[in-house]
Structures are given as structure tokens and as C-alpha cells.
Design an enzyme around this catalytic site. Structure first.
Site, PDB file in Angstrom:
ATOM      1  N   ASP A  54      -3.784   2.052  -5.134  1.00  0.00           N
ATOM      2  CA  ASP A  54      -2.341   1.866  -4.710  1.00  0.00           C
ATOM      3  C   ASP A  54      -1.602   0.400  -4.811  1.00  0.00           C
ATOM      4  O   ASP A  54      -2.398  -0.587  -4.818  1.00  0.00           O
ATOM      5  CB  ASP A  54      -2.197   2.439  -2.926  1.00  0.00           C
ATOM      6  CG  ASP A  54      -3.192   1.663  -2.099  1.00  0.00           C
ATOM      7  OD1 ASP A  54      -4.356   1.359  -2.478  1.00  0.00           O
ATOM      8  OD2 ASP A  54      -2.840   1.207  -0.984  1.00  0.00           O
TER       9      ASP A  54
ATOM     10  N   HIS B 259       0.914  -1.189  -0.226  1.00  0.00           N
ATOM     11  CA  HIS B 259       0.031  -0.003  -0.050  1.00  0.00           C
ATOM     12  C   HIS B 259       0.738   1.417  -0.073  1.00  0.00           C
ATOM     13  O   HIS B 259       1.977   1.167   0.257  1.00  0.00           O
ATOM     14  CB  HIS B 259      -0.848   0.005   1.289  1.00  0.00           C
ATOM     15  CG  HIS B 259      -1.525  -1.233   1.574  1.00  0.00           C
ATOM     16  ND1 HIS B 259      -2.960  -1.357   1.546  1.00  0.00           N
ATOM     17  CD2 HIS B 259      -1.182  -2.128   2.294  1.00  0.00           C
ATOM     18  CE1 HIS B 259      -3.349  -2.578   2.023  1.00  0.00           C
ATOM     19  NE2 HIS B 259      -2.455  -3.151   2.341  1.00  0.00           N
TER      20      HIS B 259
ATOM     21  N   THR C   8       0.388   5.144   1.881  1.00  0.00           N
ATOM     22  CA  THR C   8      -0.421   5.745   2.820  1.00  0.00           C
ATOM     23  C   THR C   8      -1.371   6.946   2.494  1.00  0.00           C
ATOM     24  O   THR C   8      -2.230   7.197   3.255  1.00  0.00           O
ATOM     25  CB  THR C   8       0.572   6.294   4.017  1.00  0.00           C
ATOM     26  OG1 THR C   8       1.492   7.381   3.722  1.00  0.00           O
ATOM     27  CG2 THR C   8       1.191   5.055   4.624  1.00  0.00           C
TER      28      THR C   8
ATOM     29  N   GLU D 101       2.772  -0.922   4.255  1.00  0.00           N
ATOM     30  CA  GLU D 101       2.244   0.461   3.866  1.00  0.00           C
ATOM     31  C   GLU D 101       3.701   1.457   3.659  1.00  0.00           C
ATOM     32  O   GLU D 101       4.669   1.344   4.471  1.00  0.00           O
ATOM     33  CB  GLU D 101       1.864   1.384   5.049  1.00  0.00           C
ATOM     34  CG  GLU D 101       0.179   0.756   5.275  1.00  0.00           C
ATOM     35  CD  GLU D 101      -0.649   1.391   4.433  1.00  0.00           C
ATOM     36  OE1 GLU D 101      -0.525   2.130   3.503  1.00  0.00           O
ATOM     37  OE2 GLU D 101      -2.057   1.111   4.614  1.00  0.00           O
TER      38      GLU D 101
ATOM     39  N   HIS E  12      -2.666  -3.289  -3.158  1.00  0.00           N
ATOM     40  CA  HIS E  12      -3.934  -3.504  -2.689  1.00  0.00           C
ATOM     41  C   HIS E  12      -4.936  -3.170  -3.971  1.00  0.00           C
ATOM     42  O   HIS E  12      -5.986  -3.686  -3.912  1.00  0.00           O
ATOM     43  CB  HIS E  12      -3.841  -1.826  -1.914  1.00  0.00           C
ATOM     44  CG  HIS E  12      -5.283  -1.712  -0.963  1.00  0.00           C
ATOM     45  ND1 HIS E  12      -5.598  -0.473  -0.182  1.00  0.00           N
ATOM     46  CD2 HIS E  12      -6.126  -2.815  -0.630  1.00  0.00           C
ATOM     47  CE1 HIS E  12      -6.418  -0.694   0.361  1.00  0.00           C
ATOM     48  NE2 HIS E  12      -7.048  -1.988   0.194  1.00  0.00           N
TER      49      HIS E  12
END
Length: 261
Positions: A164, A44, A46, A107, A154
Site C-alpha cells: 500500500d 496507507h 485500509t 490511512e 507504506h
């Protein structure tokens, strides 16, 4: 009386200590029929800076196992790998749904994109950040004995609502490190030449995307959900053009990748 009270207190302390320590468990045997609960690693960004990322991932219902800053490229572990983190949301890959239970979430501090009058502007990842990610991924893959294809984005598991880690994420770099599968460029060129004159129909594209692992309704229509899944695939393997259109190059990449499954 005083001696009795002291004795009673000692007995209670012993009893409480026994309760606190839990049951006595013999761990001298180990079953051979077992494996890691981890099946995939989901990547991912953020969408914000480090302070806000840490705040969101440590004080709200959203969490991830790891967070990687960009400058300096610090790796923060926020959730033990043996515990579930809340990073994937409504998700699906290869028929498995609600992937929080079977994935490790990573992340990366990155603002994603900004929409401007001249178009969408994406933020690049730093070299140090990608190097830190590759090192972490190699460690995770080794410890959990994950097969090739276990590292996904993701946007792969939730293509209808997520983009993402975005088109600037260097999937090819991960492929060069042996972490993700990648279609051979020469094979793709040959297949593309063959398919250019006779492009498969949309039902074919939907079936091939489903074989990759994407959740997609195979209705034969180039509808909104199909365009989003096509765009997610293209953003990963052809980030220079993720239009969501069913074209010969996308078909060739799908054929080459799926031939290795």
C-alpha cells in the site's frame, strides 16, 4: 467537633486540588533549538470499508493519526499528532527504523486489491478522497516544516511485506502539487537511451535504491528482497509496470531522482 471536621475536609480538598494541578511550571522562556518530532508522513490504504476501518483503527493495537473516507471524503483524526500511532510496524527509511515515533500515519479507506481468476484487480481512489488528502498533506507539511521527500508510502518503508498505497495511488498528482519529488520525463528518456546498451549491474541498482531511502542488502544478487524493493519503487514512479526487474527505465529514474539529493 463539627467545625473541626469541616475545616479538615477543606484542607484535604485544597491539598488534593494542588496535587491534581501538578507542579507549577514557568513557561515564559522558549528554546530556539527545537523542531517537530515529525520527519515523515506515511500513506496507507485500509484494505476494507469505513465501518471496519474505524473499528480496527480505534479498538485494536493498530492506529493512525488520520483516516480519509472515500464517499464522502471525510477526514477523521484518530490520534493527536503529538502522540505516537501504531501504523508503520517494522519499518525503515533512510536508516531510521521503527518509524511510528517520527511519522504521521494517514490511512485511506480503500480495499486495495482482490485476486481473481483473471488476475489481481485494484480498487481506484476517488477524486474527492485525493483532493482531501492533498489538502491535509499541505497543512501537515506547512505546520511541521517538512522538506520535499517527506511523504512516503507504506510500501516504501516496509517493501518486503506491504504494497500500500498501491499502483492506483496517484503519486504524480502529489508531485504536481509540490508534495513529492518526481523525475523529469525528458531527463529520464535521455538517460534511458544511454543505459539501454549498457545496463548497470544489480549492485548498482541496490546502491541507488538505498540512496533513495529503501532498506536493502547490497549483495549484488537479484534476489527476492531486491525484486520487492524494485517493485515498490516502480509501483510509485512507474505504476504501469512494477515487475521488479532491473531495466533501463528504472535505472534512468533512479539516476535522475538521486541527482537531486
Amino acid at each position: 467537633m463539627k467545625l473541626f471536621c469541616i475545616t479538615l475536609m477543606l484542607v484535604l480538598l485544597v491539598l488534593l486540588a494542588g496535587c491534581a494541578s501538578g507542579p507549577s511550571i514557568d513557561k515564559s522562556y522558549t528554546a530556539t533549538g527545537q523542531g517537530s518530532r515529525v520527519q515523515y508522513v506515511v500513506l496507507h490504504y485500509t484494505s476494507t470499508n469505513l465501518p471496519r476501518s474505524l473499528e480496527l483503527l480505534t479498538t485494536t493495537d493498530v492506529s493512525s493519526h488520520y483516516l480519509i473516507d472515500s464517499n464522502p471524503a471525510t477526514i477523521y483524526q484518530l490520534v493527536d499528532e503529538n502522540r505516537r500511532a501504531w501504523h508503520a510496524g517494522v519499518s525503515s527509511w533512510k536508516g531510521r527504523t521503527w518509524l511510528n515515533s517520527t511519522t504521521i500515519g494517514i490511512e485511506m479507506v480503500n480495499k486495495g486489491y482482490t485476486d481473481t481468476p483473471s488476475g489481481r484487480v485494484w480498487q481506484p481512489y476517488t477524486e474527492a478522497q485525493i483532493q482531501a488528502l492533498i489538502s491535509l498533506l499541505k497543512d501537515i507539511v506547512k505546520r511541521h516544516d517538512l522538506p520535499l521527500g517527506s511523504i512516503i508510502g507504506h510500501s516504501d518503508v516496509a517493501p518486503q511485506r506491504k504494497v500500500d498505497p498501491g499502483p492506483y495511488f496517484p503519486w504524480k498528482r502529489l508531485a504536481d502539487e509540490g508534495l513529492v519529488p518526481w523525475p523529469d520525463a525528458n531527463e529520464v528518456a535521455r538517460k534511458q537511451a544511454q543505459l539501454a546498451a549498457n545496463l548497470p549491474n544489480i549492485a548498482w541498482f541496490q546502491h541507488q535504491l538505498a540512496r533513495q531511502g529503501y532498506e536493502i542488502i547490497e549483495n549484488g544478487q537479484l534476489d527476492k528482497q531486491t525484486r520487492k524493493v524494485l517493485a515498490a519503487f516502480q509501483m510509485k514512479y512507474r505504476p504501469s509496470n512494477y515487475s521488479g526487474e532491473a531495466d533501463a527505465q528504472t535505472a534512468a529514474m533512479l539516476l535522475v531522482l538521486n541527482s537531486k539529493l
